[in-house]
Design a protein around this motif. Structure first.
Motif, PDB file in Angstrom:
ATOM      1  N   ARG A  32       0.942  -1.274   0.011  1.00  0.00           N
ATOM      2  CA  ARG A  32       0.054  -0.068  -0.089  1.00  0.00           C
ATOM      3  C   ARG A  32       0.851   1.253  -0.151  1.00  0.00           C
ATOM      4  NH1 ARG A  32      -5.428  -1.185   0.979  1.00  0.00           N
ATOM      5  NH2 ARG A  32      -5.556   1.090   1.338  1.00  0.00           N
ATOM      6  N   GLY A  33       1.392   1.479  -1.237  1.00  0.00           N
ATOM      7  CA  GLY A  33       2.491   2.496  -1.315  1.00  0.00           C
ATOM      8  C   GLY A  33       4.086   2.078  -1.147  1.00  0.00           C
ATOM      9  N   GLY A  34       4.847   2.542  -1.895  1.00  0.00           N
ATOM     10  CA  GLY A  34       6.332   2.057  -2.413  1.00  0.00           C
ATOM     11  C   GLY A  34       6.311   1.075  -3.150  1.00  0.00           C
ATOM     12  N   SER A  35       7.698   0.994  -3.581  1.00  0.00           N
ATOM     13  CA  SER A  35       8.062  -0.180  -4.441  1.00  0.00           C
ATOM     14  C   SER A  35       8.303  -1.438  -4.156  1.00  0.00           C
ATOM     15  CB  SER A  35       9.457   0.601  -5.222  1.00  0.00           C
ATOM     16  OG  SER A  35      10.208  -0.420  -5.917  1.00  0.00           O
ATOM     17  N   ALA A  36       8.009  -2.403  -4.839  1.00  0.00           N
ATOM     18  CA  ALA A  36       8.333  -3.822  -4.296  1.00  0.00           C
ATOM     19  C   ALA A  36       9.829  -4.242  -4.671  1.00  0.00           C
ATOM     20  CB  ALA A  36       7.395  -4.785  -5.298  1.00  0.00           C
ATOM     21  N   ALA A  37      10.433  -3.601  -5.684  1.00  0.00           N
ATOM     22  CA  ALA A  37      11.814  -3.842  -6.143  1.00  0.00           C
ATOM     23  C   ALA A  37      12.551  -3.215  -4.942  1.00  0.00           C
ATOM     24  CB  ALA A  37      12.115  -3.308  -7.165  1.00  0.00           C
ATOM     25  N   VAL A  38      12.238  -2.018  -4.402  1.00  0.00           N
ATOM     26  CA  VAL A  38      13.081  -1.564  -3.372  1.00  0.00           C
ATOM     27  C   VAL A  38      12.944  -2.508  -1.962  1.00  0.00           C
ATOM     28  CG1 VAL A  38      13.379   0.426  -1.886  1.00  0.00           C
ATOM     29  CG2 VAL A  38      13.148   0.703  -4.303  1.00  0.00           C
ATOM     30  N   MET A  39      11.529  -2.870  -1.584  1.00  0.00           N
ATOM     31  CA  MET A  39      11.588  -3.511  -0.383  1.00  0.00           C
ATOM     32  C   MET A  39      12.206  -4.810  -0.576  1.00  0.00           C
ATOM     33  SD  MET A  39       8.032  -4.787   1.379  1.00  0.00           S
ATOM     34  CE  MET A  39       8.144  -5.716   2.843  1.00  0.00           C
ATOM     35  N   ALA A  40      12.099  -5.767  -1.764  1.00  0.00           N
ATOM     36  CA  ALA A  40      12.813  -6.904  -1.871  1.00  0.00           C
ATOM     37  C   ALA A  40      14.382  -6.752  -1.739  1.00  0.00           C
ATOM     38  CB  ALA A  40      12.308  -7.433  -3.392  1.00  0.00           C
TER      39      ALA A  40
END
Length: 270
Positions: free
Chosen positions: A68-76
């Motif tokens: 719910r906001g943000g980047s999946a690539a950055v979190m991964a």
């Protein structure tokens, strides 16, 4: 104009995926069964919310995260730093779209007919469902805003404490599951209180953008998280100072800087 939001998703897979998710995320991960979802969050050691997401259990050793906001690539990439020797694989999936679907029970999960990563996934949200699919719409946004389900703008990631966005009400944070990043701060705020900003639904007389700072008499009194244009006004989720909310309850509508009229509609505890 309200634009459809992208579906940023990632997969956690492997024999150690349940233990890894339980240790890193702030919700009661061990209670989540297959074909169910719950709100969850990943916090930093200061207790600040790095990401808020729907955590869905696709199989015993497989989880899907819908941010719910943000980047999946950055979190991964950030999560991989904590894998060490755990048997878990973290994959950011290509962005897809979000759309509203038919009513499904809160917390239920329905996967598409293909059963693979390209199939549709529907998250039951009671009055509707939130679908990951190939064609998006924004019909789901207003009911979720009115229920107080925050969507975090980029400028707020890593800045907010859980009480400010009502994460305990959503059961995205718990205080009785043992250690996870930020757990000590969560427990301190739960048992001792003291946080002076909380989540509210308001109307604004002028357009605003997610992440905008609200000011009154040149003082920062809150932050807009999400805003949707309706027929006659703008409905928003905002984090507001408790002191200002007490004033709004007395006069109903407040005039902020730049002649923005704000009316308080709903409030949620931490």
């Amino acid at each position: 104009m309200n634009l459809p939001l992208p579906a940023e998703t990632l997969l956690l897979e492997g024999a150690d995926a349940p233990a890894f998710a339980h240790a890193q995320f702030s919700s009661a991960v061990k209670s989540l069964t297959v074909d169910r979802w719950q709100f969850s969050a990943w916090l930093d050691p200061r207790g600040r919310v790095l990401t808020l997401f729907h955590l869905a259990r696709l199989a015993d050793d497989r989880y899907l995260l819908l941010l719910r906001g943000g980047s999946a690539a950055v979190m991964a990439e950030a999560l991989r730093r904590f894998v060490f020797r755990s048997k878990v694989r973290i994959t950011a999936l290509p962005p897809r779209h979000l759309a509203s679907g038919p009513a499904l029970a809160q917390g239920s999960l329905v996967t598409g007919p293909t059963g693979d990563d390209d199939g549709d996934v529907s998250f039951g949200c009671d009055s509707h469902s939130l679908r990951i699919t190939s064609v998006g719409d924004d019909a789901w946004r207003l009911p979720q805003l009115r229920d107080g389900w925050p969507w975090l703008p980029e400028s707020c990631l890593g800045e907010l404490l859980p009480p400010a966005i009502s994460l305990q009400r959503l059961q995205a944070v718990v205080v009785d599951k043992g250690c996870y990043p930020g757990q000590e701060i969560v427990a301190r705020l739960h048992f001792r209180g003291g946080h002076k900003r909380h989540l509210h639904r308001v109307t604004l007389s002028q357009a605003a953008d997610a992440g905008d700072v609200l000011r009154k008499e040149e003082r920062d009194i809150g932050r807009v998280l999400d805003v949707i244009a309706t027929d006659r006004t703008f409905e928003a989720l905002a984090i507001l100072n408790d002191e200002l909310v007490a004033e709004a309850n007395d006069v109903n509508t407040l005039i902020l800087d730049d002649d923005v009229a704000m009316t308080l509609l709903s409030s949620w505890p931490s």
